[in-house]
Enzyme design. Structure first.
Site, PDB file in Angstrom:
ATOM      1  N   GLY A  11       0.816  -1.216   0.000  1.00 45.07           N
ATOM      2  CA  GLY A  11       0.000   0.000   0.000  1.00 45.07           C
ATOM      3  C   GLY A  11       0.847   1.262   0.000  1.00 45.07           C
ATOM      4  N   GLY A  13      -0.518   4.333   0.288  1.00 48.59           N
ATOM      5  CA  GLY A  13      -1.376   5.405   0.785  1.00 48.59           C
ATOM      6  C   GLY A  13      -0.582   6.224   1.798  1.00 48.59           C
ATOM      7  N   PHE A  14      -1.278   6.912   2.687  1.00 45.15           N
ATOM      8  CA  PHE A  14      -0.590   7.760   3.664  1.00 45.15           C
ATOM      9  C   PHE A  14       0.371   6.947   4.537  1.00 45.15           C
ATOM     10  CE2 PHE A  14      -4.283  10.437   2.748  1.00 45.15           C
ATOM     11  CZ  PHE A  14      -3.663  11.670   2.573  1.00 45.15           C
ATOM     12  N   GLY A  15      -0.084   5.770   5.004  1.00 47.21           N
ATOM     13  CA  GLY A  15       0.732   4.979   5.923  1.00 47.21           C
ATOM     14  C   GLY A  15       1.923   4.350   5.226  1.00 47.21           C
ATOM     15  N   GLU A 182     -18.937  17.564   3.459  1.00 46.20           N
ATOM     16  CA  GLU A 182     -18.152  18.287   2.454  1.00 46.20           C
ATOM     17  C   GLU A 182     -18.768  18.159   1.068  1.00 46.20           C
ATOM     18  OE1 GLU A 182     -13.934  18.252   4.861  1.00 46.20           O
ATOM     19  OE2 GLU A 182     -14.168  16.810   3.245  1.00 46.20           O
ATOM     20  N   ASP A 313      -5.429   2.853   8.347  1.00 49.65           N
ATOM     21  CA  ASP A 313      -6.820   2.418   8.451  1.00 49.65           C
ATOM     22  C   ASP A 313      -6.972   0.911   8.620  1.00 49.65           C
ATOM     23  OD1 ASP A 313      -7.563   5.010   8.081  1.00 49.65           O
ATOM     24  OD2 ASP A 313      -8.643   4.701   6.206  1.00 49.65           O
ATOM     25  N   ALA A 331      -5.779  10.421   8.209  1.00 49.43           N
ATOM     26  CA  ALA A 331      -4.497  10.477   7.505  1.00 49.43           C
ATOM     27  C   ALA A 331      -3.337  10.639   8.489  1.00 49.43           C
ATOM     28  CB  ALA A 331      -4.513  11.642   6.512  1.00 49.43           C
ATOM     29  N   GLN A 332      -3.528  11.475   9.511  1.00 52.42           N
ATOM     30  CA  GLN A 332      -2.449  11.696  10.481  1.00 52.42           C
ATOM     31  C   GLN A 332      -2.071  10.415  11.214  1.00 52.42           C
ATOM     32  OE1 GLN A 332      -0.057  13.512  11.711  1.00 52.42           O
ATOM     33  NE2 GLN A 332      -0.401  14.884  10.016  1.00 52.42           N
TER      34      GLN A 332
END
Ligand SMILES: Cc1cc2nc3c(=O)[nH]c(=O)nc-3n(C[C@H](O)[C@H](O)[C@H](O)COP(=O)(O)OP(=O)(O)OC[C@H]3O[C@@H](n4cnc5c(N)ncnc54)[C@H](O)[C@@H]3O)c2cc1C
Length: 451
Positions: A11, A13-15, A182, A313, A331-332
């Site tokens: 992955g 992604g962010f992580g 949003e 996640d 995300a953090q």
């Protein structure tokens, strides 16, 4: 000469990216695998879905981020399994989307340490019709499809009075969390601006944006005052907020609520939740919770699996050693846990001890639209309105991946702020005759009702 320690990261992604960047130029050999060749900045997907930004503004090629690190190799393709005996991942290549039933590996990639950062997928909670007819907002592809779909509905409705009855201009958003809020606020702005600038001929008041949530409030993780502000602002901007209501069925032409209410619509946007079920994380055979997220120790090791870490996640991460609270799916959290997993591997190789992860809460944010956002800072202070919006604006620019994207988004937002125009309202996909079968059926029915 000793072979280098091999790290595989599933992955980007962010992580996964945070882990890879932390391991760049270290004495380890990293293989970073993702089924897409780009990183997605999910917090701004709603902007793509509502014609505010281009898909390329919220996506960034993984190779452009890690390509210069000599010890990182990126592999484009899906991971379909792990052989725990051999300590290899089954890399299925680009032909196979992740699928538990797929057999055969294009390559078996060995690892000494594994970081699972595969994220989650949309959860339709078994609501009948949702997986077929509701439109999720989780990937760039989803966002681009949704943009085309929304713009097509507006185009179809133009000048066709029958469409006011068949729900073509009714946009239903399921879920009142940050994504639901949003996207609802952004659709209203799109409708307002389109009406003003693009020469449409229908009555603006005929278009509805309806946000539905089973809870009694919007923005669940926020403080009560922030929730009230968001709800009031949404209503003030003409979003119909239906709280304490459950969606029970979705069809191509309507949405049904548990209390029997039926709303004709062609657009149901699903912002109702996520799950790790069906992802590679839930199929590794390691301990997980019912939603498929992996259980990890306070040092991020997957319980019972040596040298295997789960971040972001995909994992259930305690906020600190001894804490019975778990980190939110943000995300953090993914960034911090990705970095921490990388540091654990370096410590392990150096003979050091593993350290517990501690989440540093940097606050949460949501925007409702122009000059209306909420930033709930660590410690509970809430900034809202223009101040909250400025904080939201600045922080998203800081965290957006890629310098080019930061510049284009900054220019795009500034231009829109000063000029009040909307962004790229272009329909690019091939939508099999503009969904004509559904359109024509429902138009015919509505036309009969009108006459
Ligand atoms: C619409 C939306 C809005 C959001 N807004 C916010 C926000 O405003 N603020 C915030 O903090 N958070 C927000 N989030 C949540 C945030 O985006 C996630 O918490 C974060 O992305 C988690 O990072 P991750 O690395 O765990 O997973 P992801 O970022 O989802 O990355 C997982 C990666 O794994 C890859 N992958 C999965 N399975 C495989 C496989 N089998 N083989 C190969 N690759 C695989 C995927 O392609 C993906 O690139 C939002 C999420 C969504 C969907």
């Amino acid at each position: 000469m000793n072979a280098l320690h091999r790290v595989v990261i599933i992955g980007a992604g962010f992580g996964g990216l945070a882990a890879a960047k932390s391991l760049a130029h270290s004495a380890v050999e990293v293989t970073l695998v993702d089924q897409r060749n780009y990183h997605t900045f999910q917090p701004l997907l709603y902007e793509v879905a509502t014609g505010g930004l281009d898909p390329a503004d919220v996506a960034y090629p993984v190779r452009a981020i890690v390509g210069r690190a000599p010890n990182i190799r990126f592999r484009l393709g899906s991971v379909t399994g792990v052989d725990w005996q051999e300590r290899t991942i089954c890399f299925a290549g680009t032909n196979v989307k992740h699928d538990a039933t797929s057999e055969g590996c294009a390559d078996d990639i060995p690892f000494d340490s594994l970081i699972v950062a595969s994220g989650v997928v949309v959860n339709f909670f078994n609501v009948p019709g949702a997986d077929t007819f509701a439109l999720p907002l989780y990937t760039v592809d989803d966002a681009r499809y949704l943009r085309d779909h929304i713009l097509l509905r507006i185009e179809e409705a133009d000048g066709e009075s029958a469409h006011f009855l068949d729900g073509t201009l009714n946009f239903i958003v399921v879920g009142g969390g940050p994504t639901g809020v949003e996207v609802s606020g952004a659709i209203v702005e799109l409708l307002d601006k389109s009406m003003e600038r693009d020469g449409f001929r229908f009555e603006r008041s005929m278009a509805r944006v309806v946000m539905i949530d089973s809870l009694e409030h919007v923005l669940n993780p926020f403080k009560r005052s922030a929730q009230r502000y968001a709800e009031k602002t949404l209503r003030g901007r003409s979003v119909e907020v239906m709280l304490g209501r459950m969606v029970s069925k979705i069809s191509p032409t309507e949405v049904e609520l548990e209390d029997g209410m039926i709303i004709p619509t062609r657009t149901v946007i699903w912002a109702g939740g996520v799950t790790a079920r069906g992802t590679i994380a839930s199929e590794l055979g390691s301990p997980s919770i019912p939603s498929g997220r992996l259980l990890v120790d306070s040092n991020l090791s997957v319980t019972g699996y040596e040298g295997v870490y789960a971040v972001g996640d995909a994992a259930v991460i305690p906020t600190a050693l001894g804490s019975n609270q778990v980190c939110p799916q943000l995300a953090q959290v993914a960034i911090q846990s990705g970095r921490h997993a990388a540091s654990q591997i370096i410590a392990h190789i150096g003979g050091g001890t593993l350290k517990p992860f501690r989440y540093r809460d940097k606050g949460i944010m949501a925007t409702i639209g122009r000059r209306a956002a909420i930033a709930q800072l660590r410690g509970g202070l809430v900034l809202q309105g223009t101040l909250g919006w400025a904080a939201w604006f600045g922080l998203h620019l800081v965290y957006l991946v890629g310098f080019r994207n930061r510049v284009t988004v900054f220019v795009n937002w500034s231009w829109r702020y000063l000029n009040w125009t909307s962004g790229p309202r272009i329909i690019v996909g091939d939508h099999d005759g503009l969904d004509s079968s559904v359109a024509n059926d429902s138009l015919a029915t509505a036309g009969q009702q009108l006459t």
